[in-house]
Scaffold this active site. Structure first.
Site, PDB file in Angstrom:
ATOM      1  N   ASN A 156      -8.101  -1.852  -0.236  1.00 43.97           N
ATOM      2  CA  ASN A 156      -7.041  -1.587  -1.226  1.00 43.97           C
ATOM      3  C   ASN A 156      -5.635  -1.670  -0.659  1.00 43.97           C
ATOM      4  O   ASN A 156      -4.714  -2.104  -1.349  1.00 43.97           O
ATOM      5  CB  ASN A 156      -7.252  -0.208  -1.874  1.00 43.97           C
ATOM      6  CG  ASN A 156      -7.366   0.908  -0.854  1.00 43.97           C
ATOM      7  OD1 ASN A 156      -8.277   0.918  -0.037  1.00 43.97           O
ATOM      8  ND2 ASN A 156      -6.443   1.857  -0.905  1.00 43.97           N
TER       9      ASN A 156
ATOM     10  N   HIS B 126     -12.031   0.094  -1.574  1.00 43.35           N
ATOM     11  CA  HIS B 126     -12.574   0.428  -2.895  1.00 43.35           C
ATOM     12  C   HIS B 126     -13.915  -0.297  -3.078  1.00 43.35           C
ATOM     13  O   HIS B 126     -13.981  -1.534  -2.968  1.00 43.35           O
ATOM     14  CB  HIS B 126     -11.630  -0.031  -4.003  1.00 43.35           C
ATOM     15  CG  HIS B 126     -10.321   0.724  -4.067  1.00 43.35           C
ATOM     16  ND1 HIS B 126     -10.055   1.861  -3.341  1.00 43.35           N
ATOM     17  CD2 HIS B 126      -9.210   0.489  -4.825  1.00 43.35           C
ATOM     18  CE1 HIS B 126      -8.823   2.299  -3.635  1.00 43.35           C
ATOM     19  NE2 HIS B 126      -8.296   1.482  -4.520  1.00 43.35           N
TER      20      HIS B 126
ATOM     21  N   VAL C 201       1.931   1.876   1.410  1.00 46.09           N
ATOM     22  CA  VAL C 201       1.951   0.412   1.284  1.00 46.09           C
ATOM     23  C   VAL C 201       3.134  -0.154   2.061  1.00 46.09           C
ATOM     24  O   VAL C 201       3.016  -1.176   2.750  1.00 46.09           O
ATOM     25  CB  VAL C 201       1.992  -0.009  -0.204  1.00 46.09           C
ATOM     26  CG1 VAL C 201       2.117  -1.524  -0.325  1.00 46.09           C
ATOM     27  CG2 VAL C 201       0.753   0.481  -0.938  1.00 46.09           C
TER      28      VAL C 201
ATOM     29  N   CYS D  93      -5.066  -2.776  -7.355  1.00 53.41           N
ATOM     30  CA  CYS D  93      -5.901  -3.024  -6.159  1.00 53.41           C
ATOM     31  C   CYS D  93      -7.381  -3.236  -6.493  1.00 53.41           C
ATOM     32  O   CYS D  93      -8.034  -4.109  -5.911  1.00 53.41           O
ATOM     33  CB  CYS D  93      -5.730  -1.887  -5.155  1.00 53.41           C
ATOM     34  SG  CYS D  93      -5.696  -0.253  -5.891  1.00 53.41           S
TER      35      CYS D  93
HETATM   36  P1  NAP Z   1       3.536   6.308  -1.547  1.00 55.12           P
HETATM   37  O1  NAP Z   1       2.826   6.428  -0.244  1.00 55.12           O
HETATM   38  O2  NAP Z   1       3.647   7.522  -2.401  1.00 55.12           O
HETATM   39  O3  NAP Z   1       5.013   5.722  -1.265  1.00 55.12           O
HETATM   40  C1  NAP Z   1       6.012   5.689  -2.257  1.00 55.12           C
HETATM   41  C2  NAP Z   1       7.287   5.068  -1.716  1.00 55.12           C
HETATM   42  O4  NAP Z   1       8.254   5.009  -2.771  1.00 55.12           O
HETATM   43  C3  NAP Z   1       7.942   5.850  -0.582  1.00 55.12           C
HETATM   44  O5  NAP Z   1       8.604   4.957   0.273  1.00 55.12           O
HETATM   45  C4  NAP Z   1       8.981   6.716  -1.307  1.00 55.12           C
HETATM   46  O6  NAP Z   1      10.101   7.036  -0.502  1.00 55.12           O
HETATM   47  C5  NAP Z   1       9.428   5.739  -2.387  1.00 55.12           C
HETATM   48  N1  NAP Z   1       9.969   6.455  -3.562  1.00 55.12           N
HETATM   49  C6  NAP Z   1       9.373   7.446  -4.290  1.00 55.12           C
HETATM   50  N2  NAP Z   1      10.173   7.833  -5.291  1.00 55.12           N
HETATM   51  C7  NAP Z   1      11.325   7.105  -5.176  1.00 55.12           C
HETATM   52  C8  NAP Z   1      12.543   7.071  -5.900  1.00 55.12           C
HETATM   53  N3  NAP Z   1      12.774   7.862  -6.953  1.00 55.12           N
HETATM   54  N4  NAP Z   1      13.511   6.192  -5.501  1.00 55.12           N
HETATM   55  C9  NAP Z   1      13.309   5.371  -4.447  1.00 55.12           C
HETATM   56  N5  NAP Z   1      12.157   5.373  -3.704  1.00 55.12           N
HETATM   57  C10 NAP Z   1      11.179   6.236  -4.079  1.00 55.12           C
HETATM   58  O7  NAP Z   1       2.847   5.207  -2.476  1.00 55.12           O
HETATM   59  P2  NAP Z   1       2.040   3.867  -2.055  1.00 55.12           P
HETATM   60  O8  NAP Z   1       0.600   4.146  -1.970  1.00 55.12           O
HETATM   61  O9  NAP Z   1       2.724   3.235  -0.918  1.00 55.12           O
HETATM   62  O10 NAP Z   1       2.194   2.982  -3.385  1.00 55.12           O
HETATM   63  C11 NAP Z   1       3.408   2.326  -3.714  1.00 55.12           C
HETATM   64  C12 NAP Z   1       3.209   1.475  -4.959  1.00 55.12           C
HETATM   65  O11 NAP Z   1       2.177   0.527  -4.714  1.00 55.12           O
HETATM   66  C13 NAP Z   1       2.783   2.267  -6.203  1.00 55.12           C
HETATM   67  O12 NAP Z   1       3.343   1.679  -7.351  1.00 55.12           O
HETATM   68  C14 NAP Z   1       1.276   2.095  -6.187  1.00 55.12           C
HETATM   69  O13 NAP Z   1       0.718   2.248  -7.469  1.00 55.12           O
HETATM   70  C15 NAP Z   1       1.147   0.671  -5.684  1.00 55.12           C
HETATM   71  N6  NAP Z   1      -0.128   0.356  -5.059  1.00 55.12           N
HETATM   72  C16 NAP Z   1      -0.659   1.173  -4.104  1.00 55.12           C
HETATM   73  C17 NAP Z   1      -1.874   0.818  -3.511  1.00 55.12           C
HETATM   74  C18 NAP Z   1      -2.535   1.672  -2.462  1.00 55.12           C
HETATM   75  O14 NAP Z   1      -3.681   1.352  -2.085  1.00 55.12           O
HETATM   76  N7  NAP Z   1      -1.907   2.732  -1.964  1.00 55.12           N
HETATM   77  C19 NAP Z   1      -2.513  -0.350  -3.902  1.00 55.12           C
HETATM   78  C20 NAP Z   1      -1.921  -1.168  -4.860  1.00 55.12           C
HETATM   79  C21 NAP Z   1      -0.728  -0.806  -5.428  1.00 55.12           C
HETATM   80  P3  NAP Z   1      10.252   8.446   0.298  1.00 55.12           P
HETATM   81  O15 NAP Z   1       9.329   8.369   1.478  1.00 55.12           O
HETATM   82  O16 NAP Z   1      11.685   8.423   0.690  1.00 55.12           O
HETATM   83  O17 NAP Z   1       9.882   9.535  -0.652  1.00 55.12           O
END
Ligand code: NAP
Length: 349
Positions: free
Chosen positions: A327, A242, A15, A149
């Site tokens: 999404n 989705h 994201v 989403c």
């Molecule tokens: P992701 O690809 O797993 O990315 C997670 C991000 O958070 C990365 O930048 C990671 O940094 C960082 N992070 C993880 N643990 C951390 C910590 N302890 N301290 C600081 N930073 C940390 O996840 P994503 O899909 O982008 O989703 C992010 C959020 O948006 C989640 O809450 C998810 O539920 C929500 N969301 C996602 C979607 C979707 O379609 N993907 C849709 C709606 C909402 P590093 O790279 O340094 O590990």
């Protein structure tokens, strides 16, 4: 207009990457800071982010140094795309330090004093910020959240029906893309040649959030809309988009023409104000018998509309339909950016 400077928390994730891309050359905003986990802190964004988008990484972010997810951050407002555990600590910390925070995470969504906003559906809920600041003793900062989403895609289609006919019962079955699980997400051996009929916490979110979104602001909380909602969620082997099969019953009788007209003609404040990321039509109708489909329809309106098709009478409920939402765009990055634009237009940031 001087551009507002945005700091992205979780900037290296799926994201976060989409946010960096969508904010490149945005007329109102620029990315001034990026933050992520210990794994990335101190690195150039270009080296820390495992870039997974077809479009190249914007030059404006590639040389930023990744900082920690704690204040201070060199920005005017924060968009958070952190996992919910760390979001529940970092987001209130930024708000307490005076930053407006727009969150993609589920951590605070259902807190009574936290606005959960889809700009077309419930922009009036932004005023809950006043109660939140009062209750939490925050002067300039606040947290406003995007919904789940699948809930965003669904409620964009439910809102015009709720407005015109009232909702009684909604049952939804989702087929959710693998990008919804972030990067690296679901193990390839689990999802190849397969459908996984479980996504942790997803059915609960999809059953809870629509009531709050379609509810009314009542002082220091939202009075939820009273319709019955049931959800089943599946992970499918699709990259983005989705798909949701919906059955619903209405409070007032409607013909198919009424229903199609309510969906297709609906627009709201973001369209009226011409917010830069608002789609011309929040709901797009497809009339072919085999649409919408993720691969063909996820980029309609640059991913910002819910695409609805297969609207037909149901033998148990009143109506059935199939809808599709992008999404990562309307379900996450685009949702946060549209909320940021709404907050600027309402002079909240
Ligand atoms: P992701 O690809 O797993 O990315 C997670 C991000 O958070 C990365 O930048 C990671 O940094 C960082 N992070 C993880 N643990 C951390 C910590 N302890 N301290 C600081 N930073 C940390 O996840 P994503 O899909 O982008 O989703 C992010 C959020 O948006 C989640 O809450 C998810 O539920 C929500 N969301 C996602 C979607 C979707 O379609 N993907 C849709 C709606 C909402 P590093 O790279 O340094 O590990």
């Amino acid at each position: 207009m001087t551009k507002k400077r945005i700091g992205i928390l979780g900037a290296t994730g799926l994201v976060g990457q989409r946010l960096a891309l969508m904010l490149d050359n945005h007329p109102w905003f620029e990315v001034s800071a990026v933050a992520a986990s210990d794994r990335s802190i101190g690195k150039r964004y270009g080296d820390a982010a495992p870039w997974r988008l077809a479009a190249p990484m914007p030059a404006a972010v590639s040389d930023l140094t990744v900082g920690p997810c704690e204040p201070p951050l060199d920005c005017d407002l924060v968009i958070s795309s952190l996992p919910s555990g760390i979001a529940s600590i970092a987001e209130p910390a930024f708000a307490a330090a005076g930053y407006p925070v727009i969150s993609n995470s589920s951590a605070l969504r259902m807190h009574p004093d936290v606005p959960l906003v889809i700009p077309e559906v419930n922009w009036r809920h932004v005023d809950l910020i006043d109660a939140q600041r009062r209750l939490r003793g925050w002067d300039r900062g606040f947290v406003l959240t995007n919904p789940n989403c699948s809930a965003i895609a669904l409620v964009l289609a439910l809102a015009p029906l709720a407005e015109r006919f009232g909702l009684e019962t909604v049952a939804v079955t989702t087929m959710q893309a693998i990008s919804g699980a972030g990067y690296p997400g679901v193990a390839s051996i689990d999802i190849t040649d397969n459908v996984v009929p479980f996504i942790d916490g997803e059915e609960e979110k999809l059953e809870e959030e629509p009531g709050k979104l379609l509810g009314v602001l009542a002082g220091d909380h939202i009075e939820p809309a009273s319709f019955r909602m049931s959800a089943q969620c599946n992970r499918v082997n699709v990259q983005d988009g989705h798909l949701e099969s919906v059955r619903l019953s209405l409070q007032r009788k409607a013909s198919r023409e009424d229903l199609l007209d309510a969906l297709a003609s609906w627009s709201s404040l973001p369209q009226e104000l011409g917010l830069p990321s608002a789609p011309a039509s929040p709901v797009l109708l497809r009339t072919e018998r085999d649409r919408p489909q993720p691969r063909l329809d996820r980029d309609a309106s640059a991913g910002m509309s819910t695409v609805v098709g297969r609207v037909a009478p149901d033998t148990i409920f009143d109506w059935k339909m199939t809808l599709l939402g992008n999404n990562v765009v309307r379900g996450a990055a685009g949702a946060a950016i549209l909320n940021a634009e709404l907050l600027v237009a309402l002079e909240r940031v």
